[in-house]
Design a protein around this motif. Structure first.
Motif, PDB file in Angstrom:
ATOM      1  N   TRP A  22       0.893  -1.071   0.032  1.00  0.00           N
ATOM      2  CA  TRP A  22       0.021  -0.081  -0.156  1.00  0.00           C
ATOM      3  C   TRP A  22       0.868   1.234  -0.127  1.00  0.00           C
ATOM      4  O   TRP A  22       0.687   2.289  -0.798  1.00  0.00           O
ATOM      5  N   LEU A  23       1.941   1.303   0.903  1.00  0.00           N
ATOM      6  CA  LEU A  23       2.771   2.522   0.783  1.00  0.00           C
ATOM      7  C   LEU A  23       3.540   2.499  -0.718  1.00  0.00           C
ATOM      8  O   LEU A  23       3.839   3.604  -1.161  1.00  0.00           O
ATOM      9  N   ALA A  24       4.037   1.295  -1.239  1.00  0.00           N
ATOM     10  CA  ALA A  24       4.587   1.544  -2.435  1.00  0.00           C
ATOM     11  C   ALA A  24       3.649   2.150  -3.781  1.00  0.00           C
ATOM     12  O   ALA A  24       4.119   2.635  -4.373  1.00  0.00           O
ATOM     13  N   ALA A  25       2.473   1.863  -3.373  1.00  0.00           N
ATOM     14  CA  ALA A  25       1.371   2.502  -4.279  1.00  0.00           C
ATOM     15  C   ALA A  25       1.431   4.058  -4.252  1.00  0.00           C
ATOM     16  O   ALA A  25       1.072   4.734  -5.002  1.00  0.00           O
ATOM     17  N   LEU A  26       1.695   4.656  -3.009  1.00  0.00           N
ATOM     18  CA  LEU A  26       1.694   5.831  -2.813  1.00  0.00           C
ATOM     19  C   LEU A  26       2.826   6.713  -3.499  1.00  0.00           C
ATOM     20  O   LEU A  26       2.479   7.733  -3.914  1.00  0.00           O
ATOM     21  N   TYR A  27       3.941   6.069  -3.613  1.00  0.00           N
ATOM     22  CA  TYR A  27       5.033   6.808  -4.293  1.00  0.00           C
ATOM     23  C   TYR A  27       4.563   7.418  -5.542  1.00  0.00           C
ATOM     24  O   TYR A  27       4.886   8.599  -6.112  1.00  0.00           O
ATOM     25  N   PRO A  28       4.209   6.491  -6.518  1.00  0.00           N
ATOM     26  CA  PRO A  28       3.897   7.183  -7.974  1.00  0.00           C
ATOM     27  C   PRO A  28       2.803   8.167  -7.843  1.00  0.00           C
ATOM     28  O   PRO A  28       2.829   8.982  -8.791  1.00  0.00           O
ATOM     29  N   ILE A  29       1.961   8.167  -6.827  1.00  0.00           N
ATOM     30  CA  ILE A  29       0.693   8.987  -6.849  1.00  0.00           C
ATOM     31  C   ILE A  29       1.280  10.125  -6.559  1.00  0.00           C
ATOM     32  O   ILE A  29       1.021  11.701  -7.295  1.00  0.00           O
ATOM     33  N   LEU A  30       2.256  10.369  -5.425  1.00  0.00           N
ATOM     34  CA  LEU A  30       2.790  11.695  -5.188  1.00  0.00           C
ATOM     35  C   LEU A  30       3.562  12.233  -6.083  1.00  0.00           C
ATOM     36  O   LEU A  30       3.849  13.355  -6.394  1.00  0.00           O
ATOM     37  N   VAL A  31       4.603  11.122  -6.627  1.00  0.00           N
ATOM     38  CA  VAL A  31       5.812  11.925  -7.204  1.00  0.00           C
ATOM     39  C   VAL A  31       5.188  12.328  -8.747  1.00  0.00           C
ATOM     40  O   VAL A  31       5.419  13.612  -9.090  1.00  0.00           O
ATOM     41  N   ASN A  32       4.001  11.618  -9.375  1.00  0.00           N
ATOM     42  CA  ASN A  32       3.495  11.968 -10.576  1.00  0.00           C
ATOM     43  C   ASN A  32       2.711  13.353 -10.322  1.00  0.00           C
ATOM     44  O   ASN A  32       2.652  14.351 -11.293  1.00  0.00           O
ATOM     45  N   ALA A  33       2.046  13.223  -9.281  1.00  0.00           N
ATOM     46  CA  ALA A  33       1.228  14.453  -9.040  1.00  0.00           C
ATOM     47  C   ALA A  33       1.993  15.807  -9.040  1.00  0.00           C
ATOM     48  O   ALA A  33       1.374  16.897  -9.734  1.00  0.00           O
ATOM     49  N   PHE A  34       3.018  15.817  -8.320  1.00  0.00           N
ATOM     50  CA  PHE A  34       3.684  17.124  -8.078  1.00  0.00           C
ATOM     51  C   PHE A  34       4.819  17.370  -9.428  1.00  0.00           C
ATOM     52  O   PHE A  34       4.956  18.437  -9.742  1.00  0.00           O
ATOM     53  N   ASN A  40       2.223  22.532 -15.899  1.00  0.00           N
ATOM     54  CA  ASN A  40       2.110  24.014 -15.381  1.00  0.00           C
ATOM     55  C   ASN A  40       3.160  24.714 -16.418  1.00  0.00           C
ATOM     56  O   ASN A  40       2.615  25.881 -16.878  1.00  0.00           O
ATOM     57  N   TRP A  41       4.482  24.340 -16.385  1.00  0.00           N
ATOM     58  CA  TRP A  41       5.379  25.019 -17.424  1.00  0.00           C
ATOM     59  C   TRP A  41       5.306  24.961 -18.855  1.00  0.00           C
ATOM     60  O   TRP A  41       5.414  25.976 -19.319  1.00  0.00           O
ATOM     61  N   TRP A  85      -1.975  23.584  -8.986  1.00  0.00           N
ATOM     62  CA  TRP A  85      -2.688  22.750  -8.405  1.00  0.00           C
ATOM     63  C   TRP A  85      -3.882  22.177  -8.751  1.00  0.00           C
ATOM     64  O   TRP A  85      -4.107  20.986  -8.375  1.00  0.00           O
ATOM     65  N   TYR A  86      -4.383  22.665  -9.812  1.00  0.00           N
ATOM     66  CA  TYR A  86      -5.474  21.878 -10.696  1.00  0.00           C
ATOM     67  C   TYR A  86      -4.743  20.565 -11.301  1.00  0.00           C
ATOM     68  O   TYR A  86      -5.400  19.437 -11.073  1.00  0.00           O
ATOM     69  N   CYS A  87      -3.554  20.742 -11.889  1.00  0.00           N
ATOM     70  CA  CYS A  87      -2.848  19.416 -12.421  1.00  0.00           C
ATOM     71  C   CYS A  87      -2.377  18.431 -11.335  1.00  0.00           C
ATOM     72  O   CYS A  87      -2.478  17.300 -11.596  1.00  0.00           O
ATOM     73  N   VAL A  88      -1.898  19.020 -10.112  1.00  0.00           N
ATOM     74  CA  VAL A  88      -1.626  18.108  -8.873  1.00  0.00           C
ATOM     75  C   VAL A  88      -2.823  17.310  -8.690  1.00  0.00           C
ATOM     76  O   VAL A  88      -2.692  15.816  -8.479  1.00  0.00           O
ATOM     77  N   LEU A  89      -3.904  17.924  -8.708  1.00  0.00           N
ATOM     78  CA  LEU A  89      -5.000  17.222  -8.179  1.00  0.00           C
ATOM     79  C   LEU A  89      -5.666  16.070  -9.527  1.00  0.00           C
ATOM     80  O   LEU A  89      -5.821  14.898  -9.067  1.00  0.00           O
ATOM     81  N   THR A  90      -5.654  16.319 -10.701  1.00  0.00           N
ATOM     82  CA  THR A  90      -6.049  15.644 -11.652  1.00  0.00           C
ATOM     83  C   THR A  90      -5.265  14.381 -12.013  1.00  0.00           C
ATOM     84  O   THR A  90      -5.597  13.637 -12.148  1.00  0.00           O
ATOM     85  N   VAL A  91      -3.811  14.838 -12.192  1.00  0.00           N
ATOM     86  CA  VAL A  91      -2.802  13.735 -12.317  1.00  0.00           C
ATOM     87  C   VAL A  91      -2.895  12.863 -10.964  1.00  0.00           C
ATOM     88  O   VAL A  91      -2.585  11.656 -11.354  1.00  0.00           O
ATOM     89  N   GLY A  92      -2.923  13.556  -9.721  1.00  0.00           N
ATOM     90  CA  GLY A  92      -2.743  12.694  -8.587  1.00  0.00           C
ATOM     91  C   GLY A  92      -4.020  11.857  -8.689  1.00  0.00           C
ATOM     92  O   GLY A  92      -3.783  10.494  -8.286  1.00  0.00           O
ATOM     93  N   LEU A  93      -5.283  12.253  -8.934  1.00  0.00           N
ATOM     94  CA  LEU A  93      -6.379  11.432  -9.171  1.00  0.00           C
ATOM     95  C   LEU A  93      -6.316  10.266 -10.063  1.00  0.00           C
ATOM     96  O   LEU A  93      -6.675   9.001  -9.950  1.00  0.00           O
ATOM     97  N   GLY A  94      -5.839  10.560 -11.364  1.00  0.00           N
ATOM     98  CA  GLY A  94      -5.455   9.552 -12.434  1.00  0.00           C
ATOM     99  C   GLY A  94      -4.492   8.439 -11.968  1.00  0.00           C
ATOM    100  O   GLY A  94      -4.756   7.274 -12.081  1.00  0.00           O
ATOM    101  N   GLU A  95      -3.528   9.002 -11.268  1.00  0.00           N
ATOM    102  CA  GLU A  95      -2.471   8.127 -10.768  1.00  0.00           C
ATOM    103  C   GLU A  95      -2.973   7.106  -9.663  1.00  0.00           C
ATOM    104  O   GLU A  95      -2.775   5.946  -9.446  1.00  0.00           O
ATOM    105  N   THR A  96      -3.790   7.786  -8.575  1.00  0.00           N
ATOM    106  CA  THR A  96      -4.470   6.730  -7.689  1.00  0.00           C
ATOM    107  C   THR A  96      -5.518   6.016  -8.334  1.00  0.00           C
ATOM    108  O   THR A  96      -5.523   4.720  -7.625  1.00  0.00           O
TER     109      THR A  96
END
Length: 169
Positions: A98-110, A117-118, A125-136
């Motif tokens: 379960w912790l292993a699954a969190l790394y890609p969510i956090l890294v990709n989100a940010f 953004n660049w 923050w919109y992209c953090v949310l949408t990318v993070g949700l997709g990765e989740t």
């Protein structure tokens, strides 16, 4: 298994992982790229939890898939780097799936959010949310798959893992 046949097996299995990642991503192109993305192939990242050498397979698959991105070489460089970092964290920094699954969510989100953004001048923050949700979503699919595979006798032997033989929540 001899050392040369073990190396051959690792090369072949990483090639298969890279090919599956690439095909799943390209086949789901409409949802695999952009600010709202669900890259289902990311569930393969969890293979790094079982064998560290799968870092190569998932990173290569991501690299090849990112050549298909509308962001061009920047996504090849930045997006693939995010995958590589996530894979290393999964392989070396956690005893729990379960912790292993969190790394890609956090890294990709940010990281991917910063890239979007660049390059596209989208709200960070919109992209953090949408990318993070997709990765989740991708990681939840992967978590469910690997927890189900745990119940299948012989799964860990098929992927020839020597780590996390009794993995759980």
């Amino acid at each position: 298994m001899s050392q040369s046949s073990s190396l051959t097996y690792k090369i072949a299995s990483n090639g298969i992982v890279a090919a599956i990642y690439f095909v799943l991503t390209v086949a789901s192109t409409p949802i695999a790229y952009g600010d709202i993305q669900v890259r289902i192939a990311e569930f393969l990242m969890l293979l790094c939890f079982f064998r560290r050498d799968f870092i190569l397979g998932v990173t290569l698959g991501c690299l090849l898939a990112n050549f298909n991105s509308t962001l061009g070489l920047w996504d090849v460089l930045i997006g693939t780097s995010a995958t590589l970092l996530s894979a290393i964290l999964i392989a070396y920094c956690t005893p729990y799936l379960w912790l292993a699954a969190l790394y890609p969510i956090l890294v990709n989100a940010f990281v991917v959010a910063a890239e979007l953004n660049w390059l596209l001048e989208l709200d960070y923050w919109y992209c953090v949310l949408t990318v993070g949700l997709g990765e989740t979503i991708a990681m939840a699919v992967g978590y469910i798959i690997f927890m189900a595979l745990k119940k299948r006798k012989g799964f860990l032997g098929v992927i020839k893992t020597n780590r996390h033989l009794d993995y759980g929540f």
